[in-house]
Write a protein that holds these residues in place. Sequence first.
Motif, PDB file in Angstrom:
ATOM      1  N   ARG A 220       2.677   7.941   2.226  1.00 54.38           N
ATOM      2  CA  ARG A 220       1.345   7.743   2.789  1.00 54.38           C
ATOM      3  C   ARG A 220       0.609   9.071   2.837  1.00 54.38           C
ATOM      4  N   VAL A 251     -11.859   4.207  -3.414  1.00 56.72           N
ATOM      5  CA  VAL A 251     -11.035   3.021  -3.165  1.00 56.72           C
ATOM      6  C   VAL A 251     -10.954   2.160  -4.424  1.00 56.72           C
ATOM      7  N   ASP A 255      -7.601   1.288  -6.675  1.00 59.97           N
ATOM      8  CA  ASP A 255      -7.235  -0.085  -7.019  1.00 59.97           C
ATOM      9  C   ASP A 255      -7.071  -0.244  -8.532  1.00 59.97           C
ATOM     10  N   ASN A 259      -3.485  -1.280 -10.336  1.00 63.79           N
ATOM     11  CA  ASN A 259      -3.382  -2.459 -11.189  1.00 63.79           C
ATOM     12  C   ASN A 259      -2.909  -2.118 -12.592  1.00 63.79           C
ATOM     13  N   VAL A 265       2.656  -0.411  -6.293  1.00 63.51           N
ATOM     14  CA  VAL A 265       1.673  -1.106  -5.465  1.00 63.51           C
ATOM     15  C   VAL A 265       1.180  -0.140  -4.403  1.00 63.51           C
ATOM     16  N   VAL A 267      -2.257   0.549  -1.189  1.00 63.87           N
ATOM     17  CA  VAL A 267      -3.430   0.049  -0.477  1.00 63.87           C
ATOM     18  C   VAL A 267      -4.135   1.195   0.240  1.00 63.87           C
ATOM     19  N   GLY A 269      -5.730   1.136   3.474  1.00 61.43           N
ATOM     20  CA  GLY A 269      -5.724   0.157   4.552  1.00 61.43           C
ATOM     21  C   GLY A 269      -6.584   0.503   5.741  1.00 61.43           C
ATOM     22  N   GLU A 290      -1.640   4.421   0.802  1.00 62.16           N
ATOM     23  CA  GLU A 290      -0.205   4.155   0.800  1.00 62.16           C
ATOM     24  C   GLU A 290       0.221   3.712  -0.596  1.00 62.16           C
TER      25      GLU A 290
END
Length: 421
Positions: A220, A251, A255, A259, A265, A267, A269, A290
């Motif tokens: 993180r 952001v 993403d 992808n 994976v 996020v 958050g 994260e």
Amino acid sequence: MTDSSTQAALGRRLMARLDEAARHSQPGPGVTRLFCSDEHRAVLELIADWMRQAGLSPELDASGNLVGRDARAARGERTLILGSHQDTVTEGGKYDGMLGVALPLQALQALKEAGTELPYGVEVVAFGDEEGTRFQSTLIGSRALAGTFDPASLEARDAEGVTLGEALEAFGGNPQAIPQAARRPESVFGFVEVHIEQGPVLEQRDQAVGIVTALTGIERHRLSLRGKAGHAGTTPMAGRRDALVGAAEMVVEADRALNATPDLVGVVGKLDVRPNAVNVIPAEVNFTLELRSPSADVREKGRREILEACQRIARTRGLELSSEPTYDAEAVACAEWLIEALEGACRACDEPIQRLFSGAGHDGLAMHDLTDIGMLFVRCKEGLSHHPDEAISEEDAGRATRVLMRFLSDLGSAPETRDRG
């Protein structure tokens, strides 16, 4: 070991206990129970009662864990540790964490009522803080037991400015004594956690339980983006240094990278916007990133790509960006002997054998530094977790309890120390 009626009774009792624990929550949807909160204090009274019913003696340790020990563990005999965390994310579910506290206590109580005495020591731990929701510093309790607690964590502050150390002292813990909570590796021969899967595999295969092979690596970061405030009506659009617009672009870029990267994976958050006024250009945005992957190389590559893209965006928009890591835990493997022992228990209970990888982090990430770890997953509806609609069935609760009872009774005497590589 148990017939269908006994299994059904186990399921009903476990679900009732989980419902009771869920009442200790902040108002609002789902369950919100933060570390060292009033809700935490109240639920520990309930768990302590479960511990006593299972034949364990409860005690709050220096780091805020509630630890229940049987007589053999209290005498210093080699011990198996069971447990999970009591804390939740904001507006979480009833079962994430708490299932791994309530289920082993019920299994031990049922074995005690049946007159089964285990030939090794047992501890059940309700870990204080795994989620990191309040202080953004996870695995506090399990790191204390493993002997890897970082004293610098005590300076972490919550949203009200209270430090972790201050909160622990007010709660009845003892920050200065946390190093003494560490277990001696030779006194522990394993750690086993029961947890909802938090994924769809078991439901897709119509199986109640699964056996975990490894836990994902997690890192993180906290990013701070600074621009310049101004009047939203009088400052021309051209040349604005809008920190929120820059953060939004970052952001989206994160993403896109996530992808495009297999086995990674992540996020963003949480975002905090300042001054957070309806008619003021945002001057500062602090946000989290994260990343999770079983591969350290994949996480490193993804991190580098995302942070470099964020720096490019900041330069283009005339913003200042800084980032700092706040948490890092490498992926860890479950011990093969514990995997095989859990498989044996499943086989004896007529449950299909299913090995699977955990994409979530758990207290086992820290406990692996102390001892061998194993983990039993329980099917959850639609793989949903960290959500008020998180759900397991009464039948699966009974079946999982039955499997753990068989695992504990078949384990025999404490296994000899193994080479952990």
